[in-house]
Write a protein that holds these residues in place. Structure first.
Motif, mmCIF file in Angstrom:
data_model
loop_
_atom_site.group_PDB
_atom_site.id
_atom_site.type_symbol
_atom_site.label_atom_id
_atom_site.label_comp_id
_atom_site.label_asym_id
_atom_site.label_seq_id
_atom_site.Cartn_x
_atom_site.Cartn_y
_atom_site.Cartn_z
ATOM 1 N N LEU A 96 0.818 -1.211 0.000
ATOM 2 C CA LEU A 96 0.000 0.000 0.000
ATOM 3 C C LEU A 96 0.854 1.265 0.000
ATOM 4 N N PHE A 97 1.935 1.291 0.789
ATOM 5 C CA PHE A 97 2.730 2.513 0.866
ATOM 6 C C PHE A 97 3.379 2.837 -0.474
ATOM 7 N N ARG A 98 3.713 1.806 -1.252
ATOM 8 C CA ARG A 98 4.294 2.053 -2.573
ATOM 9 C C ARG A 98 3.245 2.569 -3.549
ATOM 10 N N LEU A 99 2.034 2.041 -3.448
ATOM 11 C CA LEU A 99 0.949 2.546 -4.301
ATOM 12 C C LEU A 99 0.656 4.005 -3.977
ATOM 13 N N LYS A 100 0.703 4.360 -2.707
ATOM 14 C CA LYS A 100 0.491 5.760 -2.310
ATOM 15 C C LYS A 100 1.607 6.643 -2.865
ATOM 16 N N ARG A 101 2.822 6.123 -2.852
ATOM 17 C CA ARG A 101 3.953 6.883 -3.395
ATOM 18 C C ARG A 101 3.755 7.088 -4.896
ATOM 19 N N GLN A 102 3.288 6.042 -5.605
ATOM 20 C CA GLN A 102 3.006 6.174 -7.036
ATOM 21 C C GLN A 102 1.955 7.257 -7.284
ATOM 22 N N ALA A 103 0.946 7.293 -6.424
ATOM 23 C CA ALA A 103 -0.115 8.288 -6.583
ATOM 24 C C ALA A 103 0.420 9.708 -6.378
ATOM 25 N N ARG A 104 1.303 9.885 -5.405
ATOM 26 C CA ARG A 104 1.867 11.217 -5.174
ATOM 27 C C ARG A 104 2.706 11.670 -6.370
ATOM 28 N N LEU A 105 3.473 10.732 -6.934
ATOM 29 C CA LEU A 105 4.265 11.063 -8.126
ATOM 30 C C LEU A 105 3.358 11.424 -9.298
ATOM 31 N N LEU A 106 2.298 10.630 -9.475
ATOM 32 C CA LEU A 106 1.344 10.892 -10.558
ATOM 33 C C LEU A 106 0.690 12.254 -10.385
ATOM 34 N N SER A 107 0.359 12.584 -9.150
ATOM 35 C CA SER A 107 -0.267 13.876 -8.861
ATOM 36 C C SER A 107 0.644 15.025 -9.268
ATOM 37 N N ARG A 108 1.931 14.895 -8.925
ATOM 38 C CA ARG A 108 2.879 15.969 -9.272
ATOM 39 C C ARG A 108 3.142 16.032 -10.773
ATOM 40 N N GLU A 109 3.326 14.866 -11.373
ATOM 41 C CA GLU A 109 3.680 14.832 -12.795
ATOM 42 C C GLU A 109 2.567 15.335 -13.694
ATOM 43 N N GLU A 110 1.315 15.018 -13.337
ATOM 44 C CA GLU A 110 0.203 15.383 -14.217
ATOM 45 C C GLU A 110 -0.595 16.582 -13.696
ATOM 46 N N GLY A 111 -0.197 17.089 -12.531
ATOM 47 C CA GLY A 111 -0.866 18.271 -11.999
ATOM 48 C C GLY A 111 -2.316 18.032 -11.636
ATOM 49 N N ILE A 112 -2.613 16.838 -11.127
ATOM 50 C CA ILE A 112 -3.984 16.520 -10.737
ATOM 51 C C ILE A 112 -4.060 16.382 -9.214
ATOM 52 N N PRO A 113 -5.242 16.568 -8.628
ATOM 53 C CA PRO A 113 -5.370 16.423 -7.174
ATOM 54 C C PRO A 113 -4.955 15.023 -6.726
ATOM 55 N N LEU A 114 -4.428 14.935 -5.523
ATOM 56 C CA LEU A 114 -3.959 13.648 -5.019
ATOM 57 C C LEU A 114 -5.084 12.622 -4.965
ATOM 58 N N ASN A 115 -6.287 13.052 -4.580
ATOM 59 C CA ASN A 115 -7.384 12.072 -4.488
ATOM 60 C C ASN A 115 -7.714 11.484 -5.861
ATOM 61 N N ASP A 172 -9.337 15.385 4.930
ATOM 62 C CA ASP A 172 -9.011 14.952 3.570
ATOM 63 C C ASP A 172 -8.095 15.938 2.861
ATOM 64 N N ALA A 173 -8.206 17.220 3.233
ATOM 65 C CA ALA A 173 -7.409 18.243 2.559
ATOM 66 C C ALA A 173 -5.926 18.110 2.868
ATOM 67 N N ARG A 174 -5.596 17.428 3.970
ATOM 68 C CA ARG A 174 -4.179 17.277 4.331
ATOM 69 C C ARG A 174 -3.469 16.327 3.382
ATOM 70 N N GLY A 175 -4.199 15.304 2.889
ATOM 71 C CA GLY A 175 -3.657 14.432 1.851
ATOM 72 C C GLY A 175 -2.743 13.322 2.305
ATOM 73 N N SER A 176 -2.388 13.259 3.589
ATOM 74 C CA SER A 176 -1.505 12.184 4.038
ATOM 75 C C SER A 176 -1.617 12.019 5.545
ATOM 76 N N GLY A 177 -1.021 10.925 6.037
ATOM 77 C CA GLY A 177 -1.005 10.691 7.476
ATOM 78 C C GLY A 177 -2.300 10.099 7.988
ATOM 79 N N LEU A 178 -2.359 9.940 9.304
ATOM 80 C CA LEU A 178 -3.537 9.415 9.982
ATOM 81 C C LEU A 178 -4.275 10.538 10.686
ATOM 82 N N PRO A 179 -5.588 10.397 10.869
ATOM 83 C CA PRO A 179 -6.312 11.404 11.652
ATOM 84 C C PRO A 179 -5.830 11.385 13.101
ATOM 85 N N GLY A 180 -6.243 12.414 13.839
ATOM 86 C CA GLY A 180 -5.974 12.490 15.270
ATOM 87 C C GLY A 180 -7.192 13.027 15.988
#
Length: 240
Positions: free
Chosen positions: A7-26, A198-206
């Motif tokens: 899962l952590f690698r898939l999340k990393r792929q999503a963050r890269l995709l978000s930056r590369e294509e300029g789309i929201p992380l969600n 959700d706007a934070r985009g990462s981590g766990l809630p508190g």
């Protein structure tokens, strides 16, 4: 369905995709999930939570007198985890009750099936209460006299605050805390998490992310457990 990567690698792929294509992380997360055969990232995360089955480890850390907050955004598996805790309690020879203002008996049966369990488990392994009158007084009355270590899972915190003919949520929480301490029972309250998380985009809630229509002293909880995207945390709650 096995994931192509942890899962952590898939999340990393999503963050890269978000930056590369300029789309929201969600949006990027949903695209990665689609590539894994899921409709959305939340569905993928819920599947990971089901497969991981963290209930046994979590249950082992609960102690008599605990009042526990179990929080997550929708689709992250918090209700399934609550039911899994009750099944773990049953395995340990403990009594338990699932109090829900949100689901009917058939809904609970469907969730048990999704975990590979039997719908008959509700009633055989633990009690199910879907009464419209669920509140702290109702729960205390139902659980009074039950053995030390008995587990109650309450679905969910915010719905206890819906009816004007019930005490304020803060008062109900104090009553539940007093009861768990005096009886040595354990109560787990499922909780919503505010959308602003959700706007934070990462981590766990508190605790700061718990949705509270009215003020409540969350330090009344002894432990807090949060889920997000297949990750889970359990921490002691310390007074400010």
């Amino acid at each position: 369905m096995k994931l192509s990567a942890p899962l952590f690698r898939l999340k990393r792929q999503a963050r890269l995709l978000s930056r590369e294509e300029g789309i929201p992380l969600n949006k990027a997360l949903d695209r990665i999930a689609a590539g894994e055969g899921f409709r959305s990232w939340s569905q993928l995360a819920a599947k990971v939570a089901r497969d991981h089955r963290p209930g046994a480890g979590l249950f082992a850390q609960l102690e008599p007198g605990d009042l526990v907050l179990l929080g997550a955004r929708p689709g992250q598996g918090k209700t399934l985890l609550g039911l899994e805790l009750l099944l773990e309690a049953a395995k340990a020879g403990r009594k338990g009750t699932f109090f829900t203002l949100d689901y009917h008996a058939e809904d609970v049966a469907q969730r048990l099936r999704s975990m590979g369990g039997e719908p008959e488990a509700a009633g055989r392994d633990f009690a199910l209460d879907t009464s419209d009158g669920i509140c702290a007084d109702h729960i205390v009355g139902r659980m009074r006299g039950a053995p030390r270590g008995t587990l109650s899972v309450i679905d969910y915190l915010q719905l206890l605050d819906q009816r004007r003919d019930r005490p304020a949520l803060a008062e109900q929480l104090r009553a539940l805390k007093a009861f768990t301490v005096a009886s040595g029972q354990i109560a787990v309250l499922i909780s919503q998490i505010d959308r602003t998380f959700d706007a934070r985009g990462s981590g766990l809630p508190g605790l700061a992310d718990v949705r509270l229509p009215n003020p409540v002293d969350l330090t009344l909880f002894t432990k807090c457990c949060f889920l997000h995207e297949g990750e889970i945390s359990l921490e002691e709650v310390r007074a400010a």
